[in-house]
Design a protein around this motif. Structure first.
Motif, PDB file in Angstrom:
ATOM      1  N   VAL A 104       0.840  -1.209   0.000  1.00 43.12           N
ATOM      2  CA  VAL A 104       0.000   0.000   0.000  1.00 43.12           C
ATOM      3  C   VAL A 104       0.866   1.246   0.000  1.00 43.12           C
ATOM      4  O   VAL A 104       0.635   2.186  -0.774  1.00 43.12           O
ATOM      5  CB  VAL A 104      -0.942  -0.020   1.221  1.00 43.12           C
ATOM      6  N   GLY A 105       1.882   1.257   0.878  1.00 45.40           N
ATOM      7  CA  GLY A 105       2.758   2.422   0.936  1.00 45.40           C
ATOM      8  C   GLY A 105       3.462   2.667  -0.378  1.00 45.40           C
ATOM      9  O   GLY A 105       3.629   3.811  -0.803  1.00 45.40           O
ATOM     10  N   PHE A 106       3.891   1.579  -1.039  1.00 43.87           N
ATOM     11  CA  PHE A 106       4.601   1.717  -2.309  1.00 43.87           C
ATOM     12  C   PHE A 106       3.696   2.307  -3.376  1.00 43.87           C
ATOM     13  O   PHE A 106       4.075   3.227  -4.107  1.00 43.87           O
ATOM     14  CB  PHE A 106       5.132   0.350  -2.744  1.00 43.87           C
ATOM     15  N   VAL A 107       2.468   1.765  -3.469  1.00 46.22           N
ATOM     16  CA  VAL A 107       1.542   2.257  -4.495  1.00 46.22           C
ATOM     17  C   VAL A 107       1.178   3.711  -4.238  1.00 46.22           C
ATOM     18  O   VAL A 107       1.201   4.551  -5.152  1.00 46.22           O
ATOM     19  CB  VAL A 107       0.287   1.367  -4.550  1.00 46.22           C
TER      20      VAL A 107
ATOM     21  N   ILE B 140      -6.584   6.074  -9.331  1.00 43.93           N
ATOM     22  CA  ILE B 140      -5.756   5.021  -9.928  1.00 43.93           C
ATOM     23  C   ILE B 140      -5.094   4.183  -8.839  1.00 43.93           C
ATOM     24  O   ILE B 140      -4.995   2.959  -8.942  1.00 43.93           O
ATOM     25  CB  ILE B 140      -4.687   5.630 -10.859  1.00 43.93           C
ATOM     26  N   ALA B 141      -4.627   4.844  -7.766  1.00 42.85           N
ATOM     27  CA  ALA B 141      -4.000   4.110  -6.674  1.00 42.85           C
ATOM     28  C   ALA B 141      -4.992   3.133  -6.048  1.00 42.85           C
ATOM     29  O   ALA B 141      -4.666   1.958  -5.808  1.00 42.85           O
ATOM     30  CB  ALA B 141      -3.461   5.077  -5.625  1.00 42.85           C
ATOM     31  N   GLY B 142      -6.202   3.606  -5.768  1.00 37.79           N
ATOM     32  CA  GLY B 142      -7.208   2.721  -5.191  1.00 37.79           C
ATOM     33  C   GLY B 142      -7.567   1.583  -6.124  1.00 37.79           C
ATOM     34  O   GLY B 142      -7.756   0.439  -5.695  1.00 37.79           O
ATOM     35  N   PHE B 143      -7.660   1.885  -7.403  1.00 43.08           N
ATOM     36  CA  PHE B 143      -7.973   0.840  -8.383  1.00 43.08           C
ATOM     37  C   PHE B 143      -6.887  -0.236  -8.410  1.00 43.08           C
ATOM     38  O   PHE B 143      -7.178  -1.444  -8.405  1.00 43.08           O
ATOM     39  CB  PHE B 143      -8.122   1.480  -9.772  1.00 43.08           C
ATOM     40  N   LEU B 144      -5.612   0.208  -8.446  1.00 37.39           N
ATOM     41  CA  LEU B 144      -4.520  -0.761  -8.492  1.00 37.39           C
ATOM     42  C   LEU B 144      -4.486  -1.615  -7.230  1.00 37.39           C
ATOM     43  O   LEU B 144      -4.262  -2.836  -7.287  1.00 37.39           O
ATOM     44  CB  LEU B 144      -3.185  -0.040  -8.683  1.00 37.39           C
ATOM     45  N   LEU B 145      -4.688  -0.991  -6.061  1.00 39.11           N
ATOM     46  CA  LEU B 145      -4.684  -1.759  -4.822  1.00 39.11           C
ATOM     47  C   LEU B 145      -5.790  -2.808  -4.815  1.00 39.11           C
ATOM     48  O   LEU B 145      -5.598  -3.938  -4.345  1.00 39.11           O
ATOM     49  CB  LEU B 145      -4.831  -0.830  -3.625  1.00 39.11           C
ATOM     50  N   ALA B 146      -6.944  -2.436  -5.334  1.00 42.63           N
ATOM     51  CA  ALA B 146      -8.039  -3.398  -5.420  1.00 42.63           C
ATOM     52  C   ALA B 146      -7.690  -4.548  -6.361  1.00 42.63           C
ATOM     53  O   ALA B 146      -7.970  -5.722  -6.081  1.00 42.63           O
ATOM     54  CB  ALA B 146      -9.316  -2.703  -5.877  1.00 42.63           C
TER      55      ALA B 146
END
Length: 530
Positions: free
Chosen positions: A373-376, A385-391
Motif C-alpha cells: 500500500v505504501g509503495f503504491v 488510480i491508486a485505489g484501483f490498483l490496490l483493489a
C-alpha cells in the motif's frame, strides 16, 4: 529486504581480508629476513670451511712442494662430501687447480675471474660463474710461514642456495595457510555465535524491529515504563513522560532506579513472584492512575518488568470509551504475548539449526519492508488510480497471482476525471485480460508499468501466460474478436479505442520468456483541443 551479504558472511570476509593482508606482509618480511639469514649462514659456512682447508698441513705442504698433490685432492673431496658444499678447490699462486670435484679439471686454471684478490693475501666472499655454474664462494689465502703459497676456494652453487630458500619459503607458506585456515574457522565460529545471539537476524532486520517497537511504544495512549533485573528504568514512552510532567516531574527517568521514579510501581514484587497485576490503582506523585504490571520473560527467565498506566481522571472523563480502551489494552497485551511466543519460536529454530524454516518464519514476523500500500500510494499520486490498483492487487492475491508494480513506476495526479476514467478503462481491461490469459498456469505473474514523460504516459502490462499465436495478435483489438467464447471481445477493443482517442496506439507482442506484453504511449496529462 535482507542485504546481499549476511552478517556471518561479512564477518568472515572481513577477517579473511585482514588475515590475508597481515599474513602476506608478515610472510614477505619473514621471507626477506630468512632469505638474508640463509645466505649469511651459507656464506659463513663456506668461509669457515675455506679457512679450515687453508690451515690444513696437507694443503700447506703440498703447495710448498713438500708433499704429493694427490693428497690435496683426497682431503678436498673428503671435506666437500662431509660438509655438503659443491666444491673445495686448492690453487697455487698461478691459479692452477690442485683439487676439483671433476678430476679432469685438476691442473687447469681456476675459472670465474674473481680470484685475483686472494693471491694478494685477501679473504673474501664472491658470487661468480665457474665451470660448475653460478655459485657463492669463499676465498682464503694459504700461508707457509710468512709466505703465501696458494689459495683455497670453497663454493655452493646458486641452485643449492635456491633450494634452501625454497625449503624455507615452503615452511613459511605452510604456516601462513594453517594460520589463515584457523582464522577463517574462527571467523565462521564467531559469525555463527553472533548470529545465534541475534536470533538469526541481520542487523538491518534488528534495526527495523527496533524502529517498529519504538513506533509502537510511542504511539499507544498508555504510559509505559520498563525496568531490567536491577530495577533500573530502561524504557519510557512519550505518554509516560506526559503523565509525569502532568504530575509535576520533569526530570530524566531512564537510568534511574524505579523506586526513585515511581515508588508505588510494585515492579520489584512482580519480578519476584512472576505474577502479573492488572487494573491496579496507583498514583504518580499524587496523580491517580490505573496500571498494569507484567514480568518480561525471555527464554523462560524473568529479565525485567513492564508497567502500563493511564490517568484515571481522563478515563473518568471518557467513561463512555472505557470499554474500547480496555479492549485495546487487552489487544496490546495479546500482541506482546504473541511477540514473546515468536521470539521463543525463533530461539527454538536457532537451537535446532533449522535455518531455512527460520528465514521463512522471520520473513512472516518482520513483514515486507516495502509495504504494497505504501509503495503504491508513494508512486501513484492519483487517488483513483491508486485505489484501483490496490483493489486489483488484492483480487490477484485471492487468485494466487503475483501482480506487481514496476519499481520505477510513477504517476502524477490526472488532470481531470475523464483522464482518470480512461486510464482505469485501459488498465482494467488489460489486467482482466492478463488474469484470464494466465488461467491455471504454474507461473502466475503480472507486471504493470506506468511512466510519465512530459504530456505522455508510457504504459505496459505483461503476463506469464502462454502468449498468443501470431494470427491472433493481428486481430486482438478487433471488436467482437475473442478466443474465449461468444459475447466476448470488447475489453481489448475498448482499451485500444481509449488509447487511440488520446493519440496513442496499443501494441501486443509475445515475450521471449513467455506470455504477452501490451504497451502503449498516449497523451494523458494535457488534452488536445477538439
Amino acid at each position: 529486504m535482507r542485504p546481499f551479504l549476511q552478517l556471518r558472511t561479512r564477518i568472515t570476509i572481513l577477517v579473511s581480508l585482514i588475515l590475508a593482508l597481515a599474513l602476506t606482509v608478515t610472510g614477505a618480511m619473514v621471507d626477506w629476513r630468512m632469505a638474508r639469514q640463509t645466505r649469511d649462514t651459507l656464506g659463513q659456512k663456506v668461509v669457515l670451511l675455506s679457512r679450515i682447508t687453508a690451515e690444513a698441513e696437507v694443503v700447506r705442504d703440498a703447495l710448498a712442494g713438500g708433499r704429493p698433490q694427490a693428497d690435496v685432492q683426497d682431503l678436498a673431496e673428503r671435506m666437500r662430501t662431509e660438509s655438503g658444499v659443491d666444491y673445495v678447490v686448492v690453487m697455487d699462486m698461478n691459479g692452477m687447480r690442485l683439487s676439483h670435484p671433476n678430476a679432469s679439471l685438476i691442473g687447469a686454471r681456476f675459472a670465474g675471474g674473481d680470484d685475483a684478490e686472494v693471491y694478494r693475501g685477501r679473504s673474501y666472499l664472491s658470487i661468480a660463474k665457474g665451470t660448475l655454474g653460478l655459485s657463492l664462494r669463499a676465498f682464503t689465502p694459504v700461508w707457509k710461514g710468512d709466505r703465501q703459497v696458494g689459495a683455497v676456494a670453497v663454493g655452493i652453487l646458486q641452485s643449492g642456495v635456491d633450494r634452501t630458500l625454497v625449503s624455507v619459503r615452503k615452511r613459511i607458506v605452510i604456516g601462513g595457510v594453517i594460520g589463515f585456515a584457523a582464522g577463517i574457522l574462527g571467523a565462521m565460529y564467531l559469525g555463527g555465535r553472533i548470529k545465534k545471539i541475534l536470533l538469526g537476524m541481520e542487523p538491518q532486520e534488528i534495526a527495523t524491529m527496533l524502529q517498529q517497537r519504538n513506533a509502537m511504544l510511542h504511539s499507544v495512549r498508555e504510559g509505559i515504563i520498563g525496568v531490567n533485573r536491577d530495577l533500573v528504568v530502561t524504557i519510557v514512552n512519550e505518554e509516560a513522560l506526559r503523565l509525569f510532567a502532568l504530575a509535576g516531574s520533569h526530570g530524566e527517568l531512564v537510568g534511574h532506579p524505579v523506586e526513585e521514579v515511581l515508588p508505588s510501581s510494585r515492579l520489584g514484587t512482580v519480578m519476584e513472584t512472576g505474577q502479573a497485576e492488572y487494573d491496579q490503582e496507583g498514583d504518580i506523585l499524587g496523580l491517580p492512575i490505573l496500571t498494569n504490571r507484567v514480568p518480561v520473560m525471555v527464554g523462560g527467565r524473568i529479565t525485567g518488568a513492564l508497567a502500563t498506566f493511564r490517568d484515571i481522571t481522563e478515563m473518568n472523563r471518557l467513561a463512555e470509551q472505557l470499554t474500547g480502551v480496555r479492549l485495546y489494552a487487552n489487544a496490546l497485551r495479546a500482541q506482546a504475548h504473541e511477540f514473546m511466543n515468536k521470539l521463543h519460536v525463533i530461539l527454538g529454530l536457532v537451537r535446532l539449526e533449522e535455518y531455512e524454516r527460520l528465514k521463512s518464519f522471520i520473513a512472516g514476523v518482520v513483514g515486507r519492508l516495502d509495504d504494497e500500500v505504501g509503495f503504491v500510494v508513494q508512486r501513484i499520486k492519483d487517488p483513483v488510480i491508486a485505489g484501483f490498483l490496490l483493489a486489483r492487487f488484492a483480487s490477484a492475491r485471492e487468485q494466487n497471482i503475483h501482480m506487481e508494480l514496476d519499481q520505477d513506476a510513477s504517476l502524477p495526479p490526472c488532470p481531470d476525471d475523464a483522464a482518470s476514467h480512461d486510464l482505469v478503462t485501459v488498465l482494467g481491461n488489460l489486467l482482466e485480460n492478463a488474469v484470464e490469459a494466465i488461467g491455471d498456469g504454474t507461473r502466475r505473474e503480472i507486471q504493470v508499468s506506468l511512466r510519465p514523460e512530459g504530456t505522455l504516459l508510457h504504459l505496459s502490462v505483461a503476463d506469464s501466460g502462454p502468449g498468443m499465436p501470431e494470427d491472433i495478435l493481428a486481430e486482438a483489438f478487433n471488436l467482437g474478436f475473442s478466443t474465449k467464447g461468444e459475447n466476448r471481445g470488447f475489453g481489448l477493443w475498448q482499451a485500444a479505442r481509449a488509447i487511440e482517442a488520446r493519440g496513442g496506439r496499443l501494441v501486443a507482442q509475445n515475450r521471449e520468456e513467455g506470455g504477452a506484453l501490451f504497451t502503449a504511449t498516449f497523451t494523458l496529462f494535457l488534452r488536445e483541443e477538439p
